[in-house]
Design an enzyme around this catalytic site. Structure first.
Site, PDB file in Angstrom:
ATOM      1  N   GLU A 137     -12.854   6.246  38.417  1.00 42.92           N
ATOM      2  CA  GLU A 137     -12.659   7.096  37.248  1.00 42.92           C
ATOM      3  C   GLU A 137     -11.930   8.402  37.535  1.00 42.92           C
ATOM      4  O   GLU A 137     -11.367   9.015  36.632  1.00 42.92           O
ATOM      5  CB  GLU A 137     -14.034   7.387  36.612  1.00 42.92           C
ATOM      6  CG  GLU A 137     -14.596   6.135  35.962  1.00 42.92           C
ATOM      7  CD  GLU A 137     -16.093   6.156  35.769  1.00 42.92           C
ATOM      8  OE1 GLU A 137     -16.516   6.473  34.668  1.00 42.92           O
ATOM      9  OE2 GLU A 137     -16.837   5.852  36.724  1.00 42.92           O
ATOM     10  N   GLY A 196     -12.894  -3.673  31.618  1.00 49.87           N
ATOM     11  CA  GLY A 196     -14.170  -3.310  31.013  1.00 49.87           C
ATOM     12  C   GLY A 196     -14.146  -1.871  30.544  1.00 49.87           C
ATOM     13  O   GLY A 196     -14.288  -1.589  29.371  1.00 49.87           O
TER      14      GLY A 196
END
Lengths: 752, 327, 157
Positions: A718, A250
């Site tokens: 992240e 994604g």
């Protein structure tokens, strides 16, 4: 200063478990290695038709004509959807009810506002017919000149950047700080537009049954997608069932439902049959978001001891002409380095592109490569080792706000990663190291930080009379390992062995798990699961402790502990009873409990909450060819509690490889005349291949954080990119003496 | 992709006859043709599948040289023991091309017919002007994104780069391509764009590549293929060089030298000026570097591809010097 | 265009299809035969997600016409495990966490099986080169190399 917060008080009835922290293999792994995992495009309801987008080849203008007849004449083509026959919507796709409702191109008119915008949808009995039908539309355009670069349009200061941060923020007096500095640096860095390029193209299989809608589509936020579709079609959310058990990646591009996905729903409406619509790879360069280009200027001042006196981080970026998303690149300077004066500022232009969106570490990744490069330049200007310089400017409190950190094990990250890497023997000056083959060798460091964000989530827990448990939450697994990590949290939350727990996720008819983004899914949905477990255990405990027949009778004040499918008296573990016994005696087949996960407002006010890390990179550069090879990466990360180290390590590796990709590979290249991206494919838009990826090591630094949430989870999705990109860039400088100021760094930048 | 008829060729003659028909194309590995059909560049009416023809995939290596059937797969040739030992540059050019999967599909004959990666050529829906696709329509690449375009052999009509690796090695070693009765040097098989960039190969309707012949030589025996690119693998060359060398008995004086460039020209580019400048010379780094600059004599850049003019001579020099080291 | 009969031998089962000639092996597997383990990532031979074996060799199903494979033996990810027991490469991928989202995984595994069989799994460097035709956007490469290395040793022993 002592801060007392009641986040982690032991409830009367607790659970003890051993699933959390175990390096379990993926619970969805068997399905994935056998090809049995069903992704959206793998669905094929009976009577299904195929829809293929026709997209604009111009960047700006309008569609003057489409040869619909030619497309319809192609054998197998059933219908062509254009602005003329597109079914009506209940809401204007250009309406924006709130900042995170992004405008969609749903054939509302003939206007073209970026390349690869949908101009028609061809629906056919076969994929081949739909594809050829789309080609036969042979559109004619009235084109206007495209605006493609950061200097092609008038600049302005956006109202907000990222998730609504102020575009300009100050602390102290930067100009005074610069003036008082003994040493100053100023440098400008450019980062390109990047595209998520998940391996799975956006896909949807949509089927209407009256006013009920059934959808298979990858989504990082099922409830948000459901809400958006509900608004667009004017049907109740509960009439929309979205299944998204597996996302083929994604990275932010599946956070919001995209235009093409909604077009699949419209196509199904138009033809009255189930429809599958899958983007072609080149069609992913436009309507599904990207990371906006930036030009960032950093000015820094340092005193005689290498302490920062001022940081000014300015970023210019771009959004589309019709919607607002501004990459908050300069905000990267809020968290990392102590300075009495900090200014971050943004300006933007509007270009003829699709709207940029969140892409893995939005703002942080872009800002970090510039900040970490500038910090390196500053260290060099002060004649200091880059790691020493970073430690000299170590932030004991969050620089921009002055808030204490809820936890910050960054020193430990620096020291362990530096040791594993062998940093101590690094020469200060560049271009001094060569390997046996004559390659220029360089070492660089970068610091990583990423906020510990939480959203809102709910979960439902059930204990059954057979002693098993059920945990439900509409969580999304895009590869981070939600199926496994949440099952581990669920097992501990229910006091059961993991194999006794049926964990259900990936479907919109389950409790809203919030969004899988911002590295906040594990913390948010994890806390909902944890609390749902607590709630159902509390109910179970009430049943037992309030019943004279139970060995736990009367233990309510002391509390009980749930473990291995039994409740134990906390003060006397010889007294226990199984869940099955308790429920059977009560004549119940099952009991349930609900839990929520949400950020704690009080601690949010008090603490700065971030994960941290340090990454060290070694590169080798061919002195004649300028060809760069990353040969070693060592990162150490402190991100609170680790639910599953096997999965977390994979997340760090993946992030670090994205960092390499940012520094050396990724760039969308636009033809300035047409505004078209000329490398909208996987051959020429480079992401690393296996041969580009060196030896990677990720060290997991232990960190207890009592304030982020009761589970102590921060988030790992992240942070790996951040720091890594800068570390690679800094290593390239150290190898060659050439300071990269434009990314990705290419052969021609180092040819000399 | 437009629909087409599909037939399997029953014999070589049948394949040749079919290939003479307008709108008919021969299908081998499909790695170029099916890709381009999906791009809308190739629009065949009929595909004649030749992959089931027997006896066209042989790899024969003897004293005189190597004869490789047109249907031999790139991967098999790369891994062939005699090719590896007698023609290292051929094997290296092959294993560094594309990916293992594509090398298992692509045939050597089809590889010679590989088309350019020029995005303007590959995007007919987006760019109508392309002289290679539509003679006389113009060139969209000139003035556009040109980082991957040619600096050698270009014309006002076309600057598309020839992307292949194998043919670069083939032209270095004077390989010939057999078109049934006729045979041509591979160097002559590839045409410069000039004013007719649509015509890339000296092959006539009704002809079919049947085999490639690489003559043995001392230079081919001592050869290498050096490929520089942005990624470490699965990537076309930014610049590459196929080089072979033969020394005099002293082990230092160059008797024979073969140099060809890839990734920089509109066709596989034999750099004879470099060869002539170094023949008879003693292998010294400075001499080699100076001579290697002749490789890009006459090069013309289009801005973003200027770096290729700097890079290519360095690749040539490195390859020559590397072969010298193994003396 | 008229359909033509195509007989395919996939994972030991014979299939009879009527197909337009332009149908690729990938679309035949996914859309006509329900064998959706083989993935489409780019449809142009640029990502490796559609890797299958034809006559035991790894190829890309997206650039192969279904009609071309008549008379050949096709193996897909669904045909790798025997009687529910994972192939050593599948087991190694699971154990080494050699995937995240899993979308490229069937292609990676089919590629890895062939890579080992070809004798191109002799060192980490060789594995990286010969697995370079399979993109993984999640960045599972280090674990993919570890899985191929592990499986190569198991297959050899």
């Amino acid at each position: 200063m002592t801060l007392e917060l009641s986040l982690n008080q032991q409830p009367a009835h607790t659970r003890q478990g051993s699933s959390i922290g175990q390096p379990l293999t993926r619970r969805d792994g068997f399905l994935k290695v056998t090809g049995a995992a069903r992704y959206a495009a793998d669905n094929h309801p009976s009577g299904m038709l195929y829809a293929v987008l026709a997209v604009s080849s111009i960047a700006r203008g309008r569609v003057a004509a489409l040869d619909v007849e030619a497309a319809k004449a192609h054998k197998g083509v059933v219908e062509v959807m254009t602005p003329r026959n597109r079914p009506a919507l209940a809401a204007d796709p250009d309406a924006k009810d709130h900042p995170f409702m992004f405008r969609l191109d749903l054939l509302q008119n003939e206007e073209v506002r970026y390349p690869n915008q949908t101009i028609a949808v061809v629906i056919a009995e076969t994929l081949e017919a739909a594809t050829e039908g789309a080609a036969l539309l042979s559109p004619r355009y009235e084109a206007l000149p495209a605006r493609v670069g950061l200097d092609d349009a008038e600049s302005f200061v956006p109202r907000g950047v990222g998730v609504g941060n102020p575009a300009v923020q100050h602390k102290g007096d930067v100009e005074a700080g610069l003036k008082s500095a003994k040493t100053r640096i100023e440098a400008t860095y450019e980062t390109p537009a990047q595209y998520h390029n998940a391996m799975e193209p956006h896909a949807i299989v949509a089927a209407w049954d009256g006013d009920k809608l059934s959808i298979d589509t990858p989504s990082q936020g099922l409830a948000m997608a459901q809400g958006r579709i509900s608004g667009l079609f004017g049907i109740a959310p509960q009439n929309i069932h979205i299944r998204s058990p597996f996302l083929g990646g994604g990275f932010g591009s599946k956070g919001m439902i995209s235009g093409p996905q909604v077009l699949g729903v419209l196509a199904a409406r138009l033809v009255g049959r189930p429809v599958k619509l899958v983007l072609r790879r080149e069609q992913m360069y436009g309507p599904v978001g990207h990371r906006a280009p930036t030009r960032q200027t950093l000015r820094m001042g340092m005193d005689g001891e290498g302490r920062l006196t001022a940081i000014h981080h300015h970023a210019k970026t771009a959004s589309s002409t019709f919607d607002d998303f501004f990459e908050p690149a300069a905000d990267a300077s809020h968290t990392l380095y102590a300075s009495p004066a900090i200014t971050t500022s943004h300006e933007a232009v509007r270009l003829d592109t699709g709207t940029p969106l969140f892409m893995r570490a939005p703002g942080e990744a872009t800002g970090s490569i510039a900040l970490e490069s500038a910090i390196d330049e500053a260290a060099h200007a002060c004649g200091m080792d880059p790691l020493e310089f970073r430690l000299r400017n170590y932030a004991e409190v969050e620089p921009m706000t002055g808030k204490p950190f809820s936890s910050k094990a960054l020193r430990e990250c620096y020291s362990q990663a530096a040791k594993a890497f062998g940093w101590a023997s690094r020469p200060l000056q560049p271009r001094l190291m060569r390997d046996a083959d004559g390659f220029l060798t360089g070492w660089g460091v970068g610091t990583a930080t990423f906020p510990a964000i939480m959203f809102q989530a709910e979960a439902r827990a059930v204990l059954k009379a057979d002693g098993s448990g059920l945990m439900e939450t509409g969580a999304q697994d895009m590869g981070q390992g939600a199926w496994t990590a949440f099952a581990q949290i669920a097992a501990d939350g229910l006091g059961l062995d993991i194999d006794q727990v049926d964990f259900r996720a990936g479907s919109s008819d389950l409790p809203n798990a919030g969004i899988a983004g911002g590295s906040g899914h594990t913390a948010t949905a994890g806390m909902a699961i944890h609390n749902a477990g607590a709630a159902v255990i509390a109910r179970l405990a009430d049943l037992a402790t309030g019943n004279e027949a139970s060995p736990l009778f009367g233990a309510d004040n002391e509390g009980v502990v749930a473990r291995g499918g039994r409740l134990y008296r906390r003060d006397d573990e010889n007294r226990s009873e199984s869940y099955a016994e308790i429920l059977t005696r009560a004549g119940l087949t099952e009991i349930e409990g609900h839990g929520k996960g949400a950020p704690d407002a009080a601690s949010q006010e008090t603490y700065a909450k971030h994960a941290h890390g340090a990454v060290f990179a070694e590169v080798k550069v061919d002195p004649d060819f300028g060809q760069i090879r990353v040969t070693r990466l060592v990162g150490a990360f402190a991100a609170g509690r680790v639910i599953n180290p096997r999965l977390v390590r994979s997340q760090y590796y993946g992030g670090m490889i994205w960092g390499v990709s940012f520094a050396l590979h990724e760039e969308a290249i636009t033809d300035r005349r047409s505004g078209r991206i000329q490398n909208a494919n996987l051959a020429e838009y480079h992401v690393p291949v296996n041969a580009d990826v060196p030896s990677v090591e990720a060290i997991l630094i232990h960190e207890d954080d009592p304030y982020v949430n009761a589970l102590g989870i921060k988030g790992v999705g992240e942070i790996g990119i951040i720091g890594t990109a800068g570390a690679v860039a800094n290593a390239v400088w150290h190898a060659t003496g050439v300071r990269p100021r434009r990314f990705p760094i290419r052969i021609e930048d180092l040819l000399g | 992709m437009r629909d087409f008829s599909y037939f399997r060729a029953s014999s070589l003659d049948a394949a040749r006859q079919a290939a003479a028909l307008p709108g008919t194309m021969l299908l081998a590995g499909g790695t170029t043709l099916i890709d381009l059909a999906k791009c809308g560049v190739a629009e065949p009416d009929t595909l004649v599948d030749i992959t089931h023809l027997k006896g066209l995939d042989r790899i024969d290596v003897n004293e005189r040289g190597a004869t490789i059937g047109a249907l031999a797969k790139m991967g098999h040739i790369a891994d062939h023991a005699d090719i590896k030992s007698r023609f290292p540059a051929i094997s290296e050019a092959l294993w560094q091309a594309a990916s293992a999967q594509i090398r298992n599909m692509a045939t050597i004959g089809g590889n010679l017919m590989q088309r350019t990666r020029c995005p303007y050529f590959r995007g007919p829906a987006n760019f109508s002007a392309c002289n290679k696709r539509e003679p006389g329509s113009g060139c969209s690449a000139i003035g556009g994104v040109t980082r991957g375009h040619a600096v050698l052999g270009t014309s006002e009509a076309c600057i598309a780069m020839y992307p292949g690796d194998l043919a670069t090695a083939l032209v270095a070693f004077d390989a010939t391509v057999h078109l049934g009765e006729r045979k041509l040097l591979v160097d002559d098989f590839f045409l410069l764009p000039g004013s007719t960039p649509d015509r890339e190969h000296a092959i006539e309707p009704g002809e079919m590549i049947t085999s490639i012949e690489i003559p043995s030589s001392a230079a081919a025996h001592r050869s290498t293929y050096l490929k520089i690119r942005d990624r470490q693998s699965y990537e076309f060359a930014a610049a590459s060089a196929a080089v072979g060398i033969e020394f005099e008995a002293d082990g230092r004086t160059i008797r024979d030298l073969r140099v060809a460039l890839g990734g920089v020209a509109t066709k596989p580019w034999r750099a004879r000026a470099v060869e002539e400048a170094l023949k008879g010379k003693v292998l010294e780094p400075e001499t080699v570097r100076a001579a290697s600059r002749l490789a890009v004599e006459g090069a013309v850049d289009h801005g973003a591809n200027h770096y290729k003019i700097e890079l290519a001579p360095r690749v040539v020099a490195r390859a020559i010097l590397k072969l010298g080291e193994t003396a | 265009m008229t359909k033509i009969p195509v007989h395919l031998d996939i994972n030991g089962t014979h299939h009879h299809l009527e197909l337009e000639p332009r149908v690729t092996l990938l679309d035949a597997l996914r859309d006509r035969l329900g064998l959706t383990g083989t993935k489409k990532g780019c449809d142009h031979g640029q990502c490796g997600a559609c890797t299958v074996h034809v006559d035991g060799e790894r190829v890309l199903a997206c650039l192969t016409l279904a009609a071309q494979t008549e008379g050949r033996t096709i193996t897909t990810i669904e045909g790798l495990a025997r009687e529910g027991e994972l192939h050593p490469v599948q087991a190694a991928f699971l154990e080494q966490d050699a995937f995240q989202c899993g979308y490229c995984t069937p292609g990676q595994i089919m590629s890895a099986v062939a890579c080992i069989r070809e004798g191109h799994a002799g060192s980490d460097e060789e594995i990286r080169e010969y697995m370079a035709g399979n993109l993984c956007r999640c960045g599972a490469y280090p674990h993919i190399v570890a899985a191929v290395r592990q499986a190569a040793l198991e297959v050899a022993s």
